[in-house]
Design a protein around this motif. Structure first.
Motif, PDB file in Angstrom:
ATOM      1  N   SER A  35       0.678  -1.278   0.083  1.00  0.00           N
ATOM      2  CA  SER A  35      -0.218  -0.134   0.078  1.00  0.00           C
ATOM      3  C   SER A  35       1.007   1.235   0.113  1.00  0.00           C
ATOM      4  CB  SER A  35      -0.925  -0.079   1.246  1.00  0.00           C
ATOM      5  OG  SER A  35      -0.186  -0.152   2.534  1.00  0.00           O
ATOM      6  N   MET A  36       1.766   1.307   1.087  1.00  0.00           N
ATOM      7  CA  MET A  36       2.512   2.564   0.926  1.00  0.00           C
ATOM      8  C   MET A  36       3.896   2.737  -0.286  1.00  0.00           C
ATOM      9  SD  MET A  36       3.016   5.235   2.779  1.00  0.00           S
ATOM     10  CE  MET A  36       2.461   4.844   4.526  1.00  0.00           C
ATOM     11  N   TYR A  37       4.210   1.434  -0.837  1.00  0.00           N
ATOM     12  CA  TYR A  37       4.819   1.589  -1.848  1.00  0.00           C
ATOM     13  C   TYR A  37       4.275   2.111  -2.986  1.00  0.00           C
ATOM     14  CZ  TYR A  37       7.706  -0.364  -6.015  1.00  0.00           C
ATOM     15  OH  TYR A  37       8.226  -0.626  -7.039  1.00  0.00           O
ATOM     16  N   ALA A  38       2.873   1.636  -3.145  1.00  0.00           N
ATOM     17  CA  ALA A  38       2.166   2.172  -4.411  1.00  0.00           C
ATOM     18  C   ALA A  38       1.865   3.649  -4.431  1.00  0.00           C
ATOM     19  CB  ALA A  38       0.485   1.493  -4.554  1.00  0.00           C
ATOM     20  N   LYS A  39       1.596   3.902  -3.249  1.00  0.00           N
ATOM     21  CA  LYS A  39       1.563   5.622  -2.966  1.00  0.00           C
ATOM     22  C   LYS A  39       2.894   6.119  -3.246  1.00  0.00           C
ATOM     23  CE  LYS A  39      -0.690   8.888   0.277  1.00  0.00           C
ATOM     24  NZ  LYS A  39      -1.976   8.760  -0.615  1.00  0.00           N
ATOM     25  N   PHE A  40       3.597   5.623  -2.856  1.00  0.00           N
ATOM     26  CA  PHE A  40       5.078   6.300  -2.904  1.00  0.00           C
ATOM     27  C   PHE A  40       5.661   6.222  -4.321  1.00  0.00           C
ATOM     28  CE2 PHE A  40       9.930   6.378  -2.195  1.00  0.00           C
ATOM     29  CZ  PHE A  40      10.077   7.266  -1.617  1.00  0.00           C
ATOM     30  N   SER A  41       5.326   5.197  -5.063  1.00  0.00           N
ATOM     31  CA  SER A  41       5.638   5.170  -6.675  1.00  0.00           C
ATOM     32  C   SER A  41       4.396   5.528  -7.412  1.00  0.00           C
ATOM     33  CB  SER A  41       5.935   3.692  -6.877  1.00  0.00           C
ATOM     34  OG  SER A  41       5.057   3.015  -6.444  1.00  0.00           O
ATOM     35  N   ARG A  42       3.434   5.945  -6.936  1.00  0.00           N
ATOM     36  CA  ARG A  42       2.029   6.320  -7.817  1.00  0.00           C
ATOM     37  C   ARG A  42       1.724   5.189  -8.820  1.00  0.00           C
ATOM     38  NH1 ARG A  42       2.012  12.014  -7.491  1.00  0.00           N
ATOM     39  NH2 ARG A  42       3.481  13.151  -6.477  1.00  0.00           N
ATOM     40  N   GLN A  43       1.568   4.247  -8.070  1.00  0.00           N
ATOM     41  CA  GLN A  43       0.979   3.088  -8.930  1.00  0.00           C
ATOM     42  C   GLN A  43      -0.255   2.611  -8.208  1.00  0.00           C
ATOM     43  OE1 GLN A  43       3.916  -0.070 -10.148  1.00  0.00           O
ATOM     44  NE2 GLN A  43       5.519   1.172  -9.165  1.00  0.00           N
ATOM     45  N   LYS A  44      -1.151   1.701  -8.812  1.00  0.00           N
ATOM     46  CA  LYS A  44      -2.149   0.947  -8.342  1.00  0.00           C
ATOM     47  C   LYS A  44      -1.737  -0.268  -8.229  1.00  0.00           C
ATOM     48  CE  LYS A  44      -5.902   4.361  -9.843  1.00  0.00           C
ATOM     49  NZ  LYS A  44      -7.128   4.511 -10.454  1.00  0.00           N
ATOM     50  N   LEU A  45      -1.808  -1.049  -7.014  1.00  0.00           N
ATOM     51  CA  LEU A  45      -1.424  -2.329  -6.967  1.00  0.00           C
ATOM     52  C   LEU A  45      -2.400  -2.943  -5.875  1.00  0.00           C
ATOM     53  CD1 LEU A  45       2.465  -1.670  -6.420  1.00  0.00           C
ATOM     54  CD2 LEU A  45       1.340  -2.477  -8.389  1.00  0.00           C
ATOM     55  N   PRO A  46      -2.614  -4.134  -6.178  1.00  0.00           N
ATOM     56  CA  PRO A  46      -3.583  -4.821  -5.396  1.00  0.00           C
ATOM     57  C   PRO A  46      -3.041  -5.180  -3.941  1.00  0.00           C
ATOM     58  CG  PRO A  46      -2.716  -6.410  -6.765  1.00  0.00           C
ATOM     59  CD  PRO A  46      -2.315  -5.086  -7.307  1.00  0.00           C
ATOM     60  N   CYS A  47      -3.859  -5.295  -2.776  1.00  0.00           N
ATOM     61  CA  CYS A  47      -3.424  -5.479  -1.533  1.00  0.00           C
ATOM     62  C   CYS A  47      -4.450  -6.515  -1.094  1.00  0.00           C
ATOM     63  CB  CYS A  47      -3.570  -4.364  -0.528  1.00  0.00           C
ATOM     64  SG  CYS A  47      -2.281  -3.032  -0.849  1.00  0.00           S
ATOM     65  N   ALA A  48      -4.144  -7.767  -1.019  1.00  0.00           N
ATOM     66  CA  ALA A  48      -4.800  -8.743  -0.648  1.00  0.00           C
ATOM     67  C   ALA A  48      -3.933 -10.211  -0.342  1.00  0.00           C
ATOM     68  CB  ALA A  48      -5.883  -9.068  -1.683  1.00  0.00           C
ATOM     69  N   GLY A  49      -4.328 -11.083   0.178  1.00  0.00           N
ATOM     70  CA  GLY A  49      -3.620 -12.235   0.447  1.00  0.00           C
ATOM     71  C   GLY A  49      -3.346 -12.662   1.892  1.00  0.00           C
ATOM     72  N   ASP A  50      -3.001 -14.070   2.088  1.00  0.00           N
ATOM     73  CA  ASP A  50      -2.573 -14.285   3.127  1.00  0.00           C
ATOM     74  C   ASP A  50      -1.140 -14.253   3.635  1.00  0.00           C
ATOM     75  OD1 ASP A  50      -5.395 -15.115   4.169  1.00  0.00           O
ATOM     76  OD2 ASP A  50      -5.158 -17.058   3.084  1.00  0.00           O
ATOM     77  N   THR A  51      -0.757 -13.171   3.848  1.00  0.00           N
ATOM     78  CA  THR A  51       0.728 -12.745   4.359  1.00  0.00           C
ATOM     79  C   THR A  51       1.137 -13.394   5.764  1.00  0.00           C
ATOM     80  OG1 THR A  51       2.434 -11.133   4.475  1.00  0.00           O
ATOM     81  CG2 THR A  51       0.203 -10.585   4.853  1.00  0.00           C
ATOM     82  N   ILE A  52       2.316 -13.738   5.841  1.00  0.00           N
ATOM     83  CA  ILE A  52       2.758 -14.400   7.243  1.00  0.00           C
ATOM     84  C   ILE A  52       3.200 -13.117   7.704  1.00  0.00           C
ATOM     85  CG2 ILE A  52       5.226 -14.468   6.467  1.00  0.00           C
ATOM     86  CD1 ILE A  52       5.596 -17.058   8.341  1.00  0.00           C
ATOM     87  N   ALA A  53       3.309 -11.869   7.306  1.00  0.00           N
ATOM     88  CA  ALA A  53       3.514 -10.550   7.874  1.00  0.00           C
ATOM     89  C   ALA A  53       2.200  -9.847   8.091  1.00  0.00           C
ATOM     90  CB  ALA A  53       4.385  -9.763   7.031  1.00  0.00           C
ATOM     91  N   GLU A  54       1.309 -10.359   8.913  1.00  0.00           N
ATOM     92  CA  GLU A  54       0.046  -9.808   9.193  1.00  0.00           C
ATOM     93  C   GLU A  54       0.035  -8.501   9.809  1.00  0.00           C
ATOM     94  OE1 GLU A  54       1.053 -11.809  12.608  1.00  0.00           O
ATOM     95  OE2 GLU A  54       0.846 -12.506  10.839  1.00  0.00           O
ATOM     96  N   GLY A  55       1.332  -8.204  10.618  1.00  0.00           N
ATOM     97  CA  GLY A  55       1.298  -7.034  11.196  1.00  0.00           C
ATOM     98  C   GLY A  55       1.476  -5.893  10.678  1.00  0.00           C
ATOM     99  N   ILE A  56       2.100  -5.964   9.274  1.00  0.00           N
ATOM    100  CA  ILE A  56       1.951  -4.782   8.244  1.00  0.00           C
ATOM    101  C   ILE A  56       0.798  -5.266   7.058  1.00  0.00           C
ATOM    102  CG2 ILE A  56       4.187  -4.083   9.002  1.00  0.00           C
ATOM    103  CD1 ILE A  56       5.489  -5.836   6.638  1.00  0.00           C
ATOM    104  N   ALA A  57       0.028  -5.909   7.067  1.00  0.00           N
ATOM    105  CA  ALA A  57      -1.004  -6.010   6.236  1.00  0.00           C
ATOM    106  C   ALA A  57      -1.866  -5.178   6.175  1.00  0.00           C
ATOM    107  CB  ALA A  57      -1.634  -7.369   6.076  1.00  0.00           C
TER     108      ALA A  57
END
Length: 412
Positions: free
Chosen positions: A218-240
């Motif tokens: 999410s922040m990468y997309a905002k930082f780079s001015r892109q539209k990227l999906p944010c979804a899935g079962d990440t093991i890093a749920e603390g930053i999901a």
């Protein structure tokens, strides 16, 4: 970025973070910073680890939570506080709220690991499970705050929270002033905003690199001015986090030099490496800094790098799975699917080859019925462990030489 947003994020200064450090001193752990000789040799960088997983609640989040609570007036304290969190902010707020005699309600996504739910309840908070992701829990917490007259404590988009998190950088740079690069996980952006503000004030030429899981950029997309999906079962749920903070985005735009994305496999590997090498338990979000070295080795080579191990609250069952998958990727464990004739002695002849190569059999699954093989054939799945991948390869070669069809079952 809007002018009012810029003015607000510029209101956060080094003096605010230093004041927060004085305010919370003695009530949070001044965690150690240690140089990792082994990780430095592996990565080609000079690696320093900040062990925030050694906080009482096993995460840095209690720094910001305590700073916020200490700045509240008695009226707000008596009414109580509420927060939405995937776990670590919840535990930090609940722990210090109980210590200060402040009622606390925590709204958590239903997907939050059981260990984080039970630990938050153990700190005396009322836990409400709602929604699949943080954003849904967040909306519900705002509704409850309005209905019950509670003070909402945001996990990241609050200057007092951000100031508390920034105290991590004060300690890290005091302990290792030679650091020229900080690699910091990003969810909503509170930690990197606070640390970045402090670090850039103390060392203007320091490089600040954020890290996000590929599934939640999410922040990468905002930082780079892109539209990227944010979804899935990440093991890093603390930053999901699907929606980055408003204040944090402004600060990150000003102080962060780069944001890197890391895939799930590298995060899993990083968890295993930190346990094996540093003998420390780190959750998925906390391992993303090291995962950045694995996913982008040339980006950080030759630098003096500070990594923040942001938390250690990982479910034991999940940790066991991650470690076993790591052994499989390293060739220490394998599942071999072996085709053989369904006749007496066939299985014994296979087992003898395992014995000859001194490879331990962990489990055998024998299938005759649910298979497309001829009726006179069968297959077995053998889970086994070896010293290394070469030992397994030699076994596979001999199995094939003896006429058995062998198909390793691989994981990604």
């Amino acid at each position: 970025m809007a002018d009012d947003a810029t003015a607000r994020d510029l209101a956060l200064s080094l003096s605010d973070i230093e004041a927060a450090a004085a305010r919370i001193a003695g009530a949070v752990v001044r965690t150690p910073t240690m140089h990792s000789r082994t990780l430095s040799e592996m990565t080609g960088a000079d690696v320093y680890l900040k062990f925030e997983n050694l906080q009482f609640t096993a995460a840095y989040k209690e720094r910001g939570a305590l700073n916020k609570l200490l700045l509240m007036d008695e009226t707000r304290r008596s009414r109580g506080v509420i927060a939405a969190s995937a776990g670590n902010h919840a535990q930090g707020l609940a722990y210090h709220a109980r210590r200060l005699g402040i009622p606390a309600v925590i709204v958590m996504p239903v997907t939050t690991p059981t260990i984080k739910v039970s630990q938050t309840e153990g700190h005396g908070a009322e836990v409400v499970l709602h929604g699949e992701l943080f954003d849904e829990a967040y909306a519900h917490a705002l509704e409850m705050a309005e209905a019950r007259g509670l003070t909402f404590v945001h996990p990241f988009d609050d200057l007092e929270i951000i100031a508390g998190q920034g105290t991590v950088a004060l300690e890290l740079l005091e302990d290792a002033p030679q650091i020229d690069t900080l690699v910091i996980p990003i969810g909503g952006g509170g930690l990197i905003s606070g640390m970045g503000t402090a670090a850039k004030a103390l060392k203007p030429d320091i490089e600040l690199i954020g890290v996000q899981a590929e599934l939640y950029p999410s922040m990468y997309a905002k930082f780079s001015r892109q539209k990227l999906p944010c979804a899935g079962d990440t093991i890093a749920e603390g930053i999901a986090v699907k929606a980055p903070g408003f204040l944090t985005a402004g600060i990150i735009n000003r102080v962060v030099d780069d944001i890197l994305l890391v895939p799930e496999a590298e995060i899993e590997t990083a968890i295993g490496l930190l346990l094996q090498i540093e003998k420390t338990v780190v959750e998925g979000a906390g391992a993303t800094g090291l995962a950045a070295f694995l996913a982008h080795p040339e980006r950080l080579k030759g630098r003096s790098v500070g990594l923040v191990l942001t938390g250690g609250n990982i479910d034991p069952r999940l940790l066991a799975t991650v470690l076993l998958r790591g052994l499989a990727r390293a060739g220490r464990m394998a599942r071999l699917r072996i085709q053989l004739q369904d006749r007496p002695g066939a299985l014994l002849s296979v087992i003898r080859l395992f014995d000859r190569h001194q490879i331990n059999i962990v489990e055998i699954y024998h299938q005759r019925v649910f298979t497309s093989l001829p009726a006179k054939d069968a297959f077995i799945d053998v889970e086994c462990e070896a010293r290394d991948a070469q030992q397994l390869h030699r076994l596979e070669e001999e199995l094939q030489a003896e006429g058995f069809a062998v198909h390793p079952v691989e994981i990604r």
